[in-house]
Design a protein around this motif. Structure first.
Motif, PDB file in Angstrom:
ATOM      1  N   THR A 235     -11.942   0.511 -14.164  1.00 45.49           N
ATOM      2  CA  THR A 235     -11.918  -0.801 -14.808  1.00 45.49           C
ATOM      3  C   THR A 235     -10.737  -1.618 -14.329  1.00 45.49           C
ATOM      4  OG1 THR A 235     -13.030   0.056 -16.756  1.00 45.49           O
ATOM      5  CG2 THR A 235     -11.788  -1.982 -17.027  1.00 45.49           C
ATOM      6  N   ALA A 236     -11.012  -2.861 -13.960  1.00 49.03           N
ATOM      7  CA  ALA A 236      -9.987  -3.830 -13.585  1.00 49.03           C
ATOM      8  C   ALA A 236     -10.204  -5.066 -14.449  1.00 49.03           C
ATOM      9  CB  ALA A 236     -10.078  -4.185 -12.101  1.00 49.03           C
ATOM     10  N   VAL A 237      -9.343  -5.265 -15.425  1.00 47.16           N
ATOM     11  CA  VAL A 237      -9.437  -6.418 -16.312  1.00 47.16           C
ATOM     12  C   VAL A 237      -8.617  -7.541 -15.698  1.00 47.16           C
ATOM     13  CG1 VAL A 237      -9.019  -7.312 -18.626  1.00 47.16           C
ATOM     14  CG2 VAL A 237      -9.707  -4.928 -18.321  1.00 47.16           C
ATOM     15  N   THR A 238      -9.268  -8.628 -15.334  1.00 48.16           N
ATOM     16  CA  THR A 238      -8.572  -9.740 -14.695  1.00 48.16           C
ATOM     17  C   THR A 238      -8.273 -10.838 -15.710  1.00 48.16           C
ATOM     18  OG1 THR A 238     -10.627 -10.888 -14.078  1.00 48.16           O
ATOM     19  CG2 THR A 238      -9.750  -9.277 -12.517  1.00 48.16           C
ATOM     20  N   THR A 239      -7.159 -11.504 -15.485  1.00 50.15           N
ATOM     21  CA  THR A 239      -6.755 -12.707 -16.223  1.00 50.15           C
ATOM     22  C   THR A 239      -6.831 -12.523 -17.738  1.00 50.15           C
ATOM     23  OG1 THR A 239      -8.989 -13.704 -16.117  1.00 50.15           O
ATOM     24  CG2 THR A 239      -7.486 -14.191 -14.315  1.00 50.15           C
TER      25      THR A 239
ATOM     26  N   PRO B 267     -13.123   3.099 -19.176  1.00 55.14           N
ATOM     27  CA  PRO B 267     -12.425   3.264 -17.901  1.00 55.14           C
ATOM     28  C   PRO B 267     -13.282   3.091 -16.653  1.00 55.14           C
ATOM     29  CG  PRO B 267     -12.864   5.397 -18.884  1.00 55.14           C
ATOM     30  CD  PRO B 267     -13.290   4.373 -19.894  1.00 55.14           C
ATOM     31  N   ASN B 268     -14.600   2.942 -16.797  1.00 57.90           N
ATOM     32  CA  ASN B 268     -15.461   2.863 -15.608  1.00 57.90           C
ATOM     33  C   ASN B 268     -16.361   1.637 -15.644  1.00 57.90           C
ATOM     34  OD1 ASN B 268     -14.839   5.470 -14.192  1.00 57.90           O
ATOM     35  ND2 ASN B 268     -15.475   6.294 -16.179  1.00 57.90           N
ATOM     36  N   ALA B 269     -15.788   0.500 -16.030  1.00 57.69           N
ATOM     37  CA  ALA B 269     -16.580  -0.725 -16.203  1.00 57.69           C
ATOM     38  C   ALA B 269     -16.465  -1.683 -15.027  1.00 57.69           C
ATOM     39  CB  ALA B 269     -16.149  -1.434 -17.487  1.00 57.69           C
ATOM     40  N   GLY B 270     -15.689  -1.338 -13.985  1.00 59.09           N
ATOM     41  CA  GLY B 270     -15.541  -2.222 -12.841  1.00 59.09           C
ATOM     42  C   GLY B 270     -14.708  -3.446 -13.182  1.00 59.09           C
ATOM     43  N   VAL B 271     -14.901  -4.519 -12.419  1.00 60.74           N
ATOM     44  CA  VAL B 271     -14.125  -5.748 -12.596  1.00 60.74           C
ATOM     45  C   VAL B 271     -14.679  -6.537 -13.782  1.00 60.74           C
ATOM     46  CG1 VAL B 271     -13.455  -7.942 -11.544  1.00 60.74           C
ATOM     47  CG2 VAL B 271     -13.523  -5.859 -10.154  1.00 60.74           C
TER      48      VAL B 271
ATOM     49  N   GLU C 219       0.832  -1.211   0.000  1.00 63.06           N
ATOM     50  CA  GLU C 219       0.000   0.000   0.000  1.00 63.06           C
ATOM     51  C   GLU C 219       0.863   1.256   0.000  1.00 63.06           C
ATOM     52  OE1 GLU C 219      -3.760   0.782   1.823  1.00 63.06           O
ATOM     53  OE2 GLU C 219      -3.628  -1.133   2.894  1.00 63.06           O
ATOM     54  N   THR C 220       1.852   1.285   0.871  1.00 60.93           N
ATOM     55  CA  THR C 220       2.709   2.464   0.969  1.00 60.93           C
ATOM     56  C   THR C 220       3.438   2.724  -0.340  1.00 60.93           C
ATOM     57  OG1 THR C 220       3.027   2.079   3.338  1.00 60.93           O
ATOM     58  CG2 THR C 220       4.630   3.500   2.218  1.00 60.93           C
ATOM     59  N   VAL C 221       3.991   1.648  -0.928  1.00 62.35           N
ATOM     60  CA  VAL C 221       4.752   1.803  -2.165  1.00 62.35           C
ATOM     61  C   VAL C 221       3.856   2.315  -3.292  1.00 62.35           C
ATOM     62  CG1 VAL C 221       5.990   0.560  -3.977  1.00 62.35           C
ATOM     63  CG2 VAL C 221       6.490   0.084  -1.565  1.00 62.35           C
ATOM     64  N   LEU C 222       2.709   1.682  -3.486  1.00 64.12           N
ATOM     65  CA  LEU C 222       1.875   2.014  -4.641  1.00 64.12           C
ATOM     66  C   LEU C 222       1.117   3.321  -4.454  1.00 64.12           C
ATOM     67  CD1 LEU C 222       0.585  -1.525  -5.659  1.00 64.12           C
ATOM     68  CD2 LEU C 222       2.404  -0.163  -6.702  1.00 64.12           C
ATOM     69  N   ARG C 223       0.758   3.676  -3.242  1.00 64.83           N
ATOM     70  CA  ARG C 223       0.103   4.973  -3.033  1.00 64.83           C
ATOM     71  C   ARG C 223       1.053   6.119  -3.390  1.00 64.83           C
ATOM     72  NH1 ARG C 223      -4.801   5.041  -0.592  1.00 64.83           N
ATOM     73  NH2 ARG C 223      -5.459   3.140   0.500  1.00 64.83           N
ATOM     74  N   GLY C 224       2.344   5.856  -3.289  1.00 64.03           N
ATOM     75  CA  GLY C 224       3.303   6.879  -3.665  1.00 64.03           C
ATOM     76  C   GLY C 224       3.550   6.973  -5.154  1.00 64.03           C
ATOM     77  N   LYS C 225       3.006   6.035  -5.912  1.00 56.49           N
ATOM     78  CA  LYS C 225       3.266   6.001  -7.347  1.00 56.49           C
ATOM     79  C   LYS C 225       2.007   6.109  -8.199  1.00 56.49           C
ATOM     80  CE  LYS C 225       7.368   3.116  -6.670  1.00 56.49           C
ATOM     81  NZ  LYS C 225       8.340   4.146  -7.117  1.00 56.49           N
ATOM     82  N   LEU C 226       0.839   5.891  -7.617  1.00 53.99           N
ATOM     83  CA  LEU C 226      -0.410   5.887  -8.382  1.00 53.99           C
ATOM     84  C   LEU C 226      -1.369   6.940  -7.854  1.00 53.99           C
ATOM     85  CD1 LEU C 226      -1.117   2.035  -8.560  1.00 53.99           C
ATOM     86  CD2 LEU C 226      -0.503   3.478 -10.508  1.00 53.99           C
ATOM     87  N   SER C 227      -2.112   7.539  -8.745  1.00 52.50           N
ATOM     88  CA  SER C 227      -3.208   8.429  -8.361  1.00 52.50           C
ATOM     89  C   SER C 227      -4.366   8.200  -9.324  1.00 52.50           C
ATOM     90  CB  SER C 227      -2.752   9.897  -8.375  1.00 52.50           C
ATOM     91  OG  SER C 227      -2.280  10.256  -9.663  1.00 52.50           O
ATOM     92  N   GLN C 228      -5.447   8.932  -9.135  1.00 47.49           N
ATOM     93  CA  GLN C 228      -6.636   8.743  -9.958  1.00 47.49           C
ATOM     94  C   GLN C 228      -6.309   8.905 -11.446  1.00 47.49           C
ATOM     95  OE1 GLN C 228      -9.977  11.037  -8.706  1.00 47.49           O
ATOM     96  NE2 GLN C 228     -11.325  10.310 -10.304  1.00 47.49           N
ATOM     97  N   GLY C 229      -6.794   7.955 -12.242  1.00 53.20           N
ATOM     98  CA  GLY C 229      -6.570   8.003 -13.670  1.00 53.20           C
ATOM     99  C   GLY C 229      -5.312   7.305 -14.145  1.00 53.20           C
ATOM    100  N   ASP C 230      -4.496   6.797 -13.221  1.00 53.97           N
ATOM    101  CA  ASP C 230      -3.297   6.070 -13.600  1.00 53.97           C
ATOM    102  C   ASP C 230      -3.632   4.604 -13.899  1.00 53.97           C
ATOM    103  OD1 ASP C 230      -1.785   8.356 -13.314  1.00 53.97           O
ATOM    104  OD2 ASP C 230      -1.119   7.889 -11.284  1.00 53.97           O
ATOM    105  N   PHE C 231      -2.609   3.799 -14.241  1.00 50.03           N
ATOM    106  CA  PHE C 231      -2.828   2.408 -14.642  1.00 50.03           C
ATOM    107  C   PHE C 231      -1.787   1.535 -13.941  1.00 50.03           C
ATOM    108  CE2 PHE C 231      -4.875   0.133 -18.407  1.00 50.03           C
ATOM    109  CZ  PHE C 231      -4.634  -1.144 -17.917  1.00 50.03           C
TER     110      PHE C 231
ATOM    111  N   ILE D 205      -7.979   4.161  -5.073  1.00 48.07           N
ATOM    112  CA  ILE D 205      -7.218   5.269  -5.653  1.00 48.07           C
ATOM    113  C   ILE D 205      -7.911   5.856  -6.875  1.00 48.07           C
ATOM    114  CG2 ILE D 205      -5.051   5.815  -6.862  1.00 48.07           C
ATOM    115  CD1 ILE D 205      -3.665   3.776  -5.030  1.00 48.07           C
ATOM    116  N   GLY D 206      -8.601   4.989  -7.643  1.00 46.55           N
ATOM    117  CA  GLY D 206      -9.213   5.414  -8.894  1.00 46.55           C
ATOM    118  C   GLY D 206      -8.358   5.103 -10.102  1.00 46.55           C
ATOM    119  N   ALA D 207      -7.526   4.051  -9.981  1.00 48.64           N
ATOM    120  CA  ALA D 207      -6.605   3.683 -11.052  1.00 48.64           C
ATOM    121  C   ALA D 207      -7.125   2.468 -11.816  1.00 48.64           C
ATOM    122  CB  ALA D 207      -5.224   3.375 -10.480  1.00 48.64           C
ATOM    123  N   LEU D 208      -6.792   2.395 -13.103  1.00 47.43           N
ATOM    124  CA  LEU D 208      -7.105   1.232 -13.920  1.00 47.43           C
ATOM    125  C   LEU D 208      -6.168   0.086 -13.555  1.00 47.43           C
ATOM    126  CD1 LEU D 208      -7.476   3.000 -17.394  1.00 47.43           C
ATOM    127  CD2 LEU D 208      -9.267   2.509 -15.714  1.00 47.43           C
TER     128      LEU D 208
END
Length: 468
Positions: free
Chosen positions: A145-149, A407-411, A68-80, A100-103
């Motif tokens: 949007t989170a595209v799995t597998t 970008p707003n389709a969920g999982v 969490e600490t690492v990625l919160r420092g690198k990602l913000s809303q609209g990132d991937f 966060i609001g990231a893809l």
């Protein structure tokens, strides 16, 4: 050709064979500046490739305690967040990206380190079925949007299945218009009479003069990924035409109930399958997400909710010959991984990956549809790839494009994406695409040397596919 433009930051988590192979595709087909891309990985593999493209690269293994600490420092809303790592929980990352609001995109739903082989967990709890259910629990409507597998398989093969269904419909005189709903696709498969779907793959890539050594595991893609899957229970979507569970077959006590598992690892379970160039073959029944998602997606129920149609679906994988030898030694060591690992890439001298879907039980018998990609073609098409990795990498690209465009389709699972758009992106990198009908069944040439117990009334029973 640029398939999409992206103005956020892209964090690539993991930089093994797939990360190294997909980076040039991202730079080639997604319009974004290099300085908006960063690689975070657990070791220094591929550091020279990152430097070749001028991409920031840092060695920083993620754990339960620091992710969490690492990625919160690198990602913000609209990132991937492009997750190509192993031993980092996909569900934890999806939840963080949602907050966060990231893809997000991954090629496999991963547990935390040790999750595949934790003896404190039951086989059901450490199955791909359970991992998939944990991801599906995050499907709460819209959101980033989170595209799995979404690699080659799982991922690309789900799009192959849809195209194969349309081909069979066309060739049997039916309406070949693509359905627009899950129920429509399931009804098409049922109307065609498809009983079994194999992800039928034969990898013939070889490094002449560099045979596998004792104490070495050799493969053409992630060794950690393959051995992790191989130690999970063999899993398959369980079709409505099946007459009886295998003697070692078990149902899960939770979830969608679309699949079963066997009380043995996939790397020690073999099944009969077929590809056009290889012909009949014995393959490993390695667990994969698509075995479950395909069976679930193509399920039809009556008004009471009872299943009236579902195909059996599973992976039938014949890896490269050195990987077969590696698995044999791995099993003999009681699933203790060899001390040396070698991912074949530049040393490959010939061969191809014949990856497709084999749809069986319809009026034309069996139909294989898929990609025949040689090592020579793969090297011409994209650097830092072999035939196996490129089939994965271009599917990763297609999944990223889908997330950027929606970008707003969920999982989402691969089966829910627009198959035509995905294939449009992938086709230029898949070599020869082939669709071949066959009269092969798992009963072919059986019982000639020794008597065998088979179900001659229905060749498409799992008991006929399984190698005793």
């Amino acid at each position: 050709m640029k398939h999409a433009a992206f103005d956020g930051r892209l964090v690539m988590l993991g930089f093994g064979s797939i990360g190294q192979g997909v980076l040039p595709l991202i730079l080639r087909h997604i319009d974004m500046p290099k300085d908006r891309i960063e690689i975070v990985t657990s070791d220094d593999r591929g550091a020279s490739i990152a430097a070749e493209y001028g991409i920031a690269h840092s060695v920083l293994p993620l754990t339960r305690d620091n992710y969490e600490t690492v990625l919160r420092g690198k990602l913000s809303q609209g990132d991937f967040l492009l997750n190509l790592s192993v031993d980092v929980s996909s569900v934890a990352l999806i939840m963080l990206c949602r907050e966060i609001g990231a893809l997000y995109l991954d090629t496999c739903i991963e547990p935390w380190l040790g999750g595949y082989t934790d003896p404190s967990l039951s086989p059901s709890q450490r199955s791909n079925y359970a991992l998939r259910e944990s991801a599906l629990a995050l499907k709460t409507g819209t959101g980033p949007t989170a595209v799995t597998t979404h690699g080659a398989n799982p991922g690309l093969v789900s799009h192959f299945v849809k195209q194969a269904l349309l081909d069979i419909a066309r060739d049997t005189g039916r309406d070949a218009t693509a359905p627009t709903t899950r129920e429509g696709w399931a009804k098409l498969a049922a109307d065609l009479g498809v009983k079994v779907i194999h992800i039928a793959e034969r990898d013939t890539q070889v490094a002449a003069g560099q045979p596998k050594k004792r104490g070495e595991f050799v493969n053409t893609w992630s060794i950690d990924g393959f051995t992790g899957e191989g130690c999970q229970p063999a899993e398959l979507g369980w079709g409505s035409h099946e007459k009886a569970l295998p003697v070692d077959g078990m149902r899960h006590e939770f979830g969608c109930d679309a699949a079963i598992y066997l009380m043995r690892p996939g790397a020690s379970t073999r099944v009969r399958s077929w590809t056009p160039l290889e012909g009949p073959m014995h393959s490993f029944l390695i667990t994969h997400n698509e075995s479950i998602s395909l069976a679930d997606y193509y399920t039809l129920r009556d008004a009471s909710g009872a299943v009236v149609y579902r195909p059996t679906a599973h992976y039938a994988y014949h890896p490269c010959d050195d990987a077969v030898l590696s698995v044999h030694e791995f099993a003999g060591r009681n699933w203790e991984l060899q001390s040396e690992k070698r991912l074949m890439m530049e040393e490959i001298t010939s061969g191809m990956d014949e990856l497709g879907v084999l749809l069986m039980g319809h009026e034309k018998g069996a139909y294989w549809y898929g990609s025949r990609l040689t090592i020579e073609e793969a090297r011409k098409l994209c650097p830092h790839n072999n035939a196996t990795s490129l089939q994965v990498c271009v599917a990763v690209l297609a999944g990223m494009v889908h997330a950027i465009e929606n970008p707003n389709a969920g999982v989402l699972e691969a089966d829910e994406l627009d198959h035509a758009r995905a294939l449009e992106i992938c086709f230029p990198y898949l070599g020869e695409m082939a669709g071949v009908y066959s009269d092969w069944t798992p009963l072919q040439d059986r019982g000639q040397l020794f008597p065998e117990e088979v179900d001659a009334d229905c060749p498409w029973q799992f008991t006929n596919f399984r190698v005793s």
